[in-house]
Structure formats: C-alpha cells, structure tokens
Motif scaffolding. Structure first.
Motif, mmCIF file in Angstrom:
data_model
loop_
_atom_site.group_PDB
_atom_site.id
_atom_site.type_symbol
_atom_site.label_atom_id
_atom_site.label_comp_id
_atom_site.label_asym_id
_atom_site.label_seq_id
_atom_site.Cartn_x
_atom_site.Cartn_y
_atom_site.Cartn_z
ATOM 1 N N LEU A 198 -10.113 22.373 33.256
ATOM 2 C CA LEU A 198 -10.837 21.909 32.076
ATOM 3 C C LEU A 198 -12.135 21.230 32.495
ATOM 4 N N ILE A 199 -13.233 21.616 31.833
ATOM 5 C CA ILE A 199 -14.558 21.090 32.149
ATOM 6 C C ILE A 199 -15.179 20.546 30.873
ATOM 7 N N SER A 200 -15.825 19.385 30.962
ATOM 8 C CA SER A 200 -16.451 18.789 29.777
ATOM 9 C C SER A 200 -17.526 19.711 29.205
ATOM 10 N N ASN A 201 -17.600 19.728 27.872
ATOM 11 C CA ASN A 201 -18.566 20.540 27.124
ATOM 12 C C ASN A 201 -18.351 22.038 27.280
ATOM 13 N N GLU A 202 -17.217 22.428 27.863
ATOM 14 C CA GLU A 202 -16.854 23.836 27.920
ATOM 15 C C GLU A 202 -15.572 24.030 27.117
ATOM 16 N N PRO A 203 -15.510 25.032 26.238
ATOM 17 C CA PRO A 203 -14.330 25.208 25.394
ATOM 18 C C PRO A 203 -13.102 25.653 26.184
ATOM 19 N N ALA A 204 -11.966 25.096 25.815
ATOM 20 C CA ALA A 204 -10.676 25.512 26.353
ATOM 21 C C ALA A 204 -9.841 26.052 25.199
ATOM 22 N N ARG A 205 -8.999 27.026 25.472
ATOM 23 C CA ARG A 205 -8.177 27.634 24.434
ATOM 24 C C ARG A 205 -6.713 27.384 24.754
ATOM 25 N N PHE A 206 -6.063 26.621 23.883
ATOM 26 C CA PHE A 206 -4.647 26.286 24.033
ATOM 27 C C PHE A 206 -3.860 26.954 22.908
ATOM 28 N N ARG A 207 -2.867 27.740 23.288
ATOM 29 C CA ARG A 207 -2.011 28.371 22.293
ATOM 30 C C ARG A 207 -0.692 27.605 22.199
ATOM 31 N N PHE A 208 -0.276 27.312 20.980
ATOM 32 C CA PHE A 208 0.985 26.618 20.757
ATOM 33 C C PHE A 208 1.993 27.567 20.117
ATOM 34 N N MET A 209 3.236 27.442 20.576
ATOM 35 C CA MET A 209 4.303 28.322 20.135
ATOM 36 C C MET A 209 5.473 27.511 19.577
ATOM 37 N N ILE A 210 6.138 28.061 18.576
ATOM 38 C CA ILE A 210 7.398 27.510 18.087
ATOM 39 C C ILE A 210 8.442 28.604 18.196
ATOM 40 N N ASP A 211 9.448 28.375 19.012
ATOM 41 C CA ASP A 211 10.499 29.365 19.262
ATOM 42 C C ASP A 211 9.912 30.699 19.715
#
Length: 288
Positions: A198-211
């Motif tokens: 992770l770098i400041s001012n650079e977008p990160a993409r986090f995917r969240f899952m349920i089951d």
C-alpha cells in the motif's frame, strides 16, 4: 473457530454493535521486513481510540500466528499490562505472515419460569454487593449457558450468532497470498491489492466476501494512527460496490485501522435468528 469461553464472549461483546465505544486493535512495529531473522513487536488492546491504550489489554491466548506456508507460528515474549498486551513474532521465513485473532459464538437470552437467563456469557450482578447477596463476597455466578443446554421448556429464546476477525499481515521479501486466502465462512477480506503493498495517494482495491460471495454495500471505516494529537479521528468512510470491492486512496503514509461490520439473517446455528459479523485489519501505508 467456535468457543464458549468467557474470554471469547468478552471479545465478541466488544464488536456486537458498530456503535461500541471501544475498539479492538493489533498494532505492529512494522509490516515489511528484510532478511529471514527479523522480529516484529505488537501491541494489542481494546480502547476508545485506536492505538491509544486506555481501557483493557487483550490476552495472548487470543492471538494466532500463521506462517507463509500455512503452518503455525508462535507469539513470544508476551507481557500483559493494565491497558495493553505486548508480544513479539520472529519472522524467520520469506513470504507473508498473518497475526490474528478470531472468534465465533452464539449469544442471547431466554426465559425459564419467568426468569431471564443469558446464553454465551456470564450473567447476574457484577461483583461489589453486600456479603451474601448477589455481587457480594461469597456470591457465585452461574456458569455460562451453551445453546445445547437451553431447556426444552424455555420461552422467549433470542439468539444471535456473533463472529469477528482481526488481522495483521507481515511480509518478508516478496508478498505471498496463502494466509490471505478466504475460508468461505463469514465476513472476510480477499484483497486485489496485497495489504503489504500500500502506497499513499495510490488507490488500493479490497474485496470483501461473506460466505465466499461478494459483499456489496458494505461500509468500511478507516482511522489513521495519531488520534491522540488530533481533534477528531478523521475517519474515512468507503462503501463496497456491487462486486464487493472498495477502492481506497490513502491520504497519507502511516498505520490505518480498517473495520467493517454487518448483520444478516443467515446464521449457521439453527436456533439463532441473526448473525453479526466484524472484520478488522491494521495495515501500513508507505510513502511513495
């Protein structure tokens, strides 16, 4: 992981509502190390503001260390103070390690002969009453009641399944993903951007899952360290899209506490009517 101990119940109560005053957190001294003989020190606590110990230390029994290949690691040199737990993890293998705590339990209440009884935790008045009276010297609390022990004649049974995950990822050398692979149970992170890249001012993409399925419309709260020296926590609010993905642009380098909490009506316990889930991670964002 299912447990009915008071220790787990206490942790679960702390995340049962998004409006709770206290937050659980794990704070690493660093998340990226070099070489194969490095040590990372952790603080672990429950407090009003993240990374500012002022309420309760966590317990070393709650901490699980997983090596990059999925094998069990070890938390060492543990010291518990009034407000925080401190421990070390020796990073002696390349790849990404996971240091985490996780709990799942069923909590609630029922009535027996008109008297309300609690499930999944202790009940009765707290200590401090007069001798011989509930809460006073010599008073013995009834043990926690498990779901399987609820009498058949019980009425007004109200049960909620409560689960939580709290994770930190530490990488030595090239990042790996074995310890990040979702289990398909409950609320989990399946990041498209590795948590240690992770770098400041650079977008990160986090995917969240349920089951094992994408969690759309999930609200994330992100709080950076240093709250003690600010007028407010400056929390960032991000919501996942239809694909369960949240795009996060970190405003500055530093440690961030990330939390998501949600509720549904799909508990694994047949007698429960509701499921509350919480996911928390501490991530380190570096400067470009």
């Amino acid at each position: 992981m299912r447990t009915t101990t008071l220790l787990a119940a206490t942790a679960l109560l702390s995340i049962a509502s998004a409006a709770d005053a206290h937050r659980l957190w794990l704070e690493p001294s660093q998340t990226i190390v070099s070489g194969q003989d490095s040590w990372v020190t952790f603080d672990a606590a429950e407090s009003t503001d993240v990374f500012v110990p002022d309420h309760r230390a966590l317990r070393i029994e709650q901490i699980k260390v997983t090596q990059p290949d999925g094998g069990a690691g070890q938390a060492q040199n543990a010291m518990a103070g009034k407000y925080r737990l401190t421990f070390d993890v020796q990073i002696d293998k390349p790849g990404t390690w996971k240091i985490a705590m996780a709990s799942s339990n069923v909590m609630g209440s029922f009535k027996l002969n008109g008297e309300e009884r609690r499930v999944g935790g202790r009940f009765g008045p707290p200590p401090g009453g007069a001798p011989g009276l509930p809460g006073g010297p010599g008073f013995q609390r009834p043990p926690p009641i498990a779901v399987k022990d609820i009498p058949a004649e019980a009425t007004d049974v109200k049960l909620t399944e409560v689960s939580m995950r709290n994770e930190v990822f530490v990488t030595s050398g090239a990042p790996t993903r074995t310890v990040i692979t979702p289990t398909g149970k409950g609320l989990e992170l399946d990041p498209l951007t590795h948590p240690d890249e992770l770098i400041s001012n650079e977008p990160a993409r986090f995917r969240f899952m349920i089951d094992g399925k994408p969690a759309p419309g999930l609200k994330l709260t992100l709080v950076s360290g240093g709250r003690r020296y600010r007028d407010s926590d400056n929390a960032l609010q991000v919501t996942t899209g239809a694909d369960g993905v949240a795009t996060i642009k970190w405003p500055a380098a530093g440690l961030y506490w990330l939390n998501a909490t949600t509720t549904d009506n799909h508990p694994s316990e047949p007698r429960a009517t509701e499921r509350r889930m919480s996911y928390t991670a501490t991530v380190e964002v570096l400067a470009p």
